[in-house]
Design an enzyme around this catalytic site. Structure first.
Site, PDB file in Angstrom:
ATOM      1  N   HIS A  47       0.853  -1.196   0.000  1.00  0.00           N
ATOM      2  CA  HIS A  47       0.000   0.000   0.000  1.00  0.00           C
ATOM      3  C   HIS A  47       0.893   1.251   0.000  1.00  0.00           C
ATOM      4  CE1 HIS A  47      -3.872   2.009   0.449  1.00  0.00           C
ATOM      5  NE2 HIS A  47      -3.151   2.941   1.027  1.00  0.00           N
ATOM      6  N   ALA A  48       0.655   2.134  -0.965  1.00  0.00           N
ATOM      7  CA  ALA A  48       1.554   3.270  -1.172  1.00  0.00           C
ATOM      8  C   ALA A  48       1.655   4.166   0.060  1.00  0.00           C
ATOM      9  CB  ALA A  48       1.062   4.093  -2.363  1.00  0.00           C
ATOM     10  N   HIS A  89       0.343  11.958  -5.525  1.00  0.00           N
ATOM     11  CA  HIS A  89      -0.195  11.991  -4.160  1.00  0.00           C
ATOM     12  C   HIS A  89       0.925  11.787  -3.136  1.00  0.00           C
ATOM     13  CE1 HIS A  89      -3.255  11.031  -0.993  1.00  0.00           C
ATOM     14  NE2 HIS A  89      -2.273  10.266  -0.538  1.00  0.00           N
ATOM     15  N   GLU A  90       1.728  10.777  -3.357  1.00  0.00           N
ATOM     16  CA  GLU A  90       2.785  10.446  -2.385  1.00  0.00           C
ATOM     17  C   GLU A  90       3.871  11.516  -2.366  1.00  0.00           C
ATOM     18  OE1 GLU A  90       2.219   8.299  -0.272  1.00  0.00           O
ATOM     19  OE2 GLU A  90       0.549   7.309  -1.253  1.00  0.00           O
ATOM     20  N   HIS A 135       2.976  14.371  -0.288  1.00  0.00           N
ATOM     21  CA  HIS A 135       3.272  14.183   1.147  1.00  0.00           C
ATOM     22  C   HIS A 135       4.725  14.571   1.441  1.00  0.00           C
ATOM     23  CE1 HIS A 135      -0.405  12.255   2.434  1.00  0.00           C
ATOM     24  NE2 HIS A 135      -0.252  11.160   1.716  1.00  0.00           N
ATOM     25  N   GLU A 149      -3.323  14.864   2.806  1.00  0.00           N
ATOM     26  CA  GLU A 149      -3.803  14.013   1.716  1.00  0.00           C
ATOM     27  C   GLU A 149      -4.160  14.816   0.465  1.00  0.00           C
ATOM     28  OE1 GLU A 149      -3.325  10.985   2.008  1.00  0.00           O
ATOM     29  OE2 GLU A 149      -2.976  10.896   4.172  1.00  0.00           O
ATOM     30  N   HIS A 204      -6.521   0.430   5.653  1.00  0.00           N
ATOM     31  CA  HIS A 204      -6.469   1.388   6.764  1.00  0.00           C
ATOM     32  C   HIS A 204      -7.107   0.871   8.045  1.00  0.00           C
ATOM     33  CE1 HIS A 204      -5.848   3.461   2.999  1.00  0.00           C
ATOM     34  NE2 HIS A 204      -5.326   4.482   3.642  1.00  0.00           N
ATOM     35  N   TYR A 224      -9.234  11.469   4.173  1.00  0.00           N
ATOM     36  CA  TYR A 224      -9.386  11.375   2.717  1.00  0.00           C
ATOM     37  C   TYR A 224     -10.683  12.031   2.246  1.00  0.00           C
ATOM     38  CZ  TYR A 224      -5.648   7.976   3.385  1.00  0.00           C
ATOM     39  OH  TYR A 224      -4.475   7.363   3.754  1.00  0.00           O
TER      40      TYR A 224
HETATM   41  O1  X8Z Z   1      -4.123   5.361   1.226  1.00  0.00           O
HETATM   42  C1  X8Z Z   1      -4.098   6.191   0.344  1.00  0.00           C
HETATM   43  C2  X8Z Z   1      -2.754   6.691  -0.187  1.00  0.00           C
HETATM   44  C3  X8Z Z   1      -1.714   6.724   0.875  1.00  0.00           C
HETATM   45  S1  X8Z Z   1      -2.028   7.945   2.072  1.00  0.00           S
HETATM   46  C4  X8Z Z   1      -2.287   5.772  -1.293  1.00  0.00           C
HETATM   47  N1  X8Z Z   1      -5.239   6.641  -0.216  1.00  0.00           N
HETATM   48  C5  X8Z Z   1      -6.538   6.177   0.226  1.00  0.00           C
HETATM   49  C6  X8Z Z   1      -6.762   4.721  -0.124  1.00  0.00           C
HETATM   50  O2  X8Z Z   1      -5.995   4.180  -0.925  1.00  0.00           O
HETATM   51  O3  X8Z Z   1      -7.710   4.138   0.377  1.00  0.00           O
HETATM   52  C7  X8Z Z   1      -5.335   7.652  -1.266  1.00  0.00           C
HETATM   53  C8  X8Z Z   1      -6.795   7.725  -1.589  1.00  0.00           C
HETATM   54  C9  X8Z Z   1      -7.524   7.058  -0.476  1.00  0.00           C
HETATM   55 ZN    ZN Z   2      -1.800   9.838   1.388  1.00  0.00          ZN
END
Ligand code: X8Z
Ligand code: ZN
Length: 629
Positions: free
Chosen positions: A370-371, A400-401, A404, A428, A528, A538
């Site tokens: 997960h990024a 996005h990354e 950050h 975010e 998450h 988000y």
């Molecule tokens: O988790 C993330 C990023 C890292 S902060 C890749 N996002 C959420 C997800 O993937 O559920 C970005 C959009 C929403």
């Molecule tokens: Zn993020």
């Protein structure tokens, strides 16, 4: 990680990374000793508070670096030993975080200078999951559970029973499918059987998490109570420079503002999926089955664009295809994203970013794919960790990354406790706001797109964007609505899963495609939840990024439709944006927002303006349809 740990990483991580051992003023005291000593001491003074904050900042800076490096290694090499080290480190940091939060609370009634009062409050709210003070056993158990949960997500695989699969051609040599393969099926297949098995298969990783999760909730709630909060959810809602209930009211207000746009999109998408899959699979009077929306969690729907695209207008461009045509590598994508940030005046990323980041999924070990974006020393040891695919979605995620990272480096000028966002939705939103400038004009400028699409293609481009950004809104909202209910006790382990689907249906108009097994724990199949990263950030980000973009485009003197504005190359905008970024958490988020946008309220006007032409079209499309579910 924790707020005041400077958020070493964004994405994963939420555990506090603080260590206790070297806690200057509290060092060598166990918690009980600290409490009894306090009881006999004279009332704390302003000078005590100032001294406490100073020492806390030194301790946090020192301890969090080791913790961050431990977490980095663990996420890059998930093994028995790195889990062990990570759990120890997490335990230490939680202990320190609780000590600091408790001590900080003793200064709350003093009339303190603004910056000291703010730091005291940040210390009080720093932990994502507090443990009960002085309970070493519970603290260790909490650390073990959170480490195990994240590792089991990172290692998660679906291994179909022999001969009972339609996914054989996608499986790895060992017959199993990791999230990467399963997401590929969900993102590209149109075969309902394949989609259903990939969807259900991924959810076989999470029933084993449920008991641990429930225990984690109990421990962390006890910790939150000890710090004066009703429960962990209340603690999370208290982090927004406003009353916790007012915050909950504010997100509901924002949702109310964007809901008509979402409902129109949902209605159109359901109708088009019904045309593709038929009444059996997509009945027109029910919520949409979650396996058909092109994303494992039905959280963004860009992958079903072809099925729902406007007919009879010029086609939008396909960024995935353009990247392939130009033979872009993963590294090219990262360099291109960096190039956007430098074009508006940010310094290039340091050499070490390229030396130390993870861009490719390793084949020979388990990693958290997960990024995420990290700052390992809270100064400039910035990196991302991502298993990049060469496609439009990951092109967006790279922006996005890196957003950050740019934010982390910008606020490193602040005192340690202010090296953070003032509102996690800002963190975010930075890279996403930049990615809103990926317009056809911009793509042509950087040589990815040959010919500009005609104006009539805007509708498709906007719809594609809405499938990602608008479709996301109710998902962004419901994840923490669920967790708030879990932490408050409104949902119990018996009702965790039903409660999850109730919210999915209520907010998203999306439903489970099959009867869920009795032991299902579907929330655990979303990163998450086992990763314990709060999610309302988000939802907020999807409001803020449009507010930022509107302000940026106003500043640039842009007069056309908002969706065509790109700030590429605009250093004046970059400079003003950087002023907000550099503020870090030193001021309430309302002040930081006002510094850039002139307004101090979260406001959905900008996202509605951005999608206004699409909304008009959706309403026409839906005119003869029965919307709702
Ligand atoms: O988790 C993330 C990023 C890292 S902060 C890749 N996002 C959420 C997800 O993937 O559920 C970005 C959009 C929403
Ligand atoms: Zn993020």
């Amino acid at each position: 990680m924790t707020a005041y740990l400077g958020k070493k990483r964004f994405g994963p991580a939420s555990r506090l990374v603080l260590s206790m051992a070297a806690l200057g003023l509290l060092a060598a005291c166990d918690n009980n000793a600290v409490q009894s000593a306090d009881a006999t001491k004279a009332a704390p003074t302003v000078e005590d508070a100032i001294q406490f904050v100073k020492e806390a900042e030194a301790t946090v800076s020192r301890e969090s670096e080791a913790a961050a490096r431990t977490a980095w290694v663990n996420s890059n090499f998930i093994t028995y030993d790195t889990n062990w080290l990570s759990a120890k480190s997490s335990e230490k940091m939680t202990t320190l975080g609780v000590e600091l939060a408790q001590k900080a609370s003793t200064f709350r009634d003093l009339d303190l200078p603004d910056d000291v009062a703010r730091k005291i409050n940040l210390l009080r709210l720093g932990l994502t999951l507090p443990a009960p003070a002085g309970d070493t056993e519970a603290t260790a158990e909490l650390a073990q559970i959170t480490t195990d949960l994240e590792a089991s997500y990172g290692k998660g695989k679906y291994c179909p029973e022999d001969g009972k699969t339609v996914l054989g051609s996608y499986a790895r040599p060992d017959g199993c499918l990791s999230l990467t393969e399963l997401e590929h099926v969900i993102g590209s297949s149109s075969d309902p059987d394949e989609l259903l098995e990939a969807w259900s298969g991924w959810r076989t990783i999470s029933p084993a998490m449920k008991d641990k999760y429930a225990r984690m909730v109990d421990i962390a709630n006890a910790g939150a109570e000890g710090l004066g909060f009703k429960d962990v959810g209340t603690m999370w809602r208290s982090k927004y420079d406003m009353d916790a209930d007012a915050f909950a009211g504010d997100v509901d207000r924002l949702w109310g503002e964007v809901k008509p746009l979402y409902d129109a999109l949902q209605c159109h998408v359901r109708a088009k999926l019904n045309e593709s899959y038929g009444d059996e699979v997509v009945p027109l009077d029910q919520a949409i089955p979650a396996h058909l929306l092109g994303n494992m969690w039905a959280q963004s729907w860009g992958n079903v664009y072809d099925k729902v695209a406007p007919e009879g207008t010029a086609p939008a461009y396909d960024l995935t295809a353009l990247l392939a045509e130009k033979n872009y590598s993963e590294l090219d994508m990262v360099k291109t994203a960096e190039g956007f940030f430098t074009s508006v005046g940010f310094d290039p990323l340091p050499e070490t970013f390229y030396e130390r980041s993870l861009f490719l999924k390793p084949e020979d070990r388990d990693v958290v794919c997960h990024a995420s974006a990290w700052n390992l020393n809270d100064i400039d040891d910035i990196r991302i960790k991502m298993c990049i695919k060469v496609d439009a979605e990951d092109f967006q995620t790279i922006h996005h990354e890196i957003g950050h990272n740019i934010y982390q480096r910008a606020y490193s000028v602040q005192d340690p406790l202010f090296r953070n966002d003032p509102n996690d939705g800002f963190h975010e939103a930075i890279g996403d706001m930049i990615a809103l400038s990926i317009t056809p004009d911009y793509l042509q400028q950087i040589g990815l797109l040959q010919d500009l699409p005609p104006a009539e293609a805007d509708l498709g481009i906007l719809l594609r964007q809405a499938l990602d950004k608008v479709a996301f809104l109710p998902f962004g909202l419901m994840v923490d609505k669920w967790r708030w209910q879990v932490f408050s006790g409104e949902l119990t382990p018996d009702s965790y899963n039903d409660g999850w689907w109730k919210l999915r249906e209520q907010y998203q108009g999306v439903r489970a495609p099959n009867d869920r097994p009795a032991d299902a724990f579907d929330p655990g199949a979303k990163f998450h939840i086992p990763g314990n990263t709060p999610y309302m950030r988000y939802f907020l980000s999807h409001i803020f990024q449009f507010q930022f973009q509107k302000a940026a485009c106003d500043l640039a003197g842009w007069e056309g439709p908002l969706h065509r504005c790109s700030i590429y190359g605009n250093e004046a905008v970059g400079e003003k944006f950087n002023e907000m970024l550099e503020m870090g958490a030193s001021k309430p988020w309302q002040d930081a927002l006002a510094a850039f946008t002139g307004k101090s309220e979260a406001d959905a006007t900008a996202i509605l303006a951005y999608f206004a032409p699409l909304k008009e079209w959706l309403d026409e499309q839906n005119a003869d349809r029965e919307c709702g579910w």
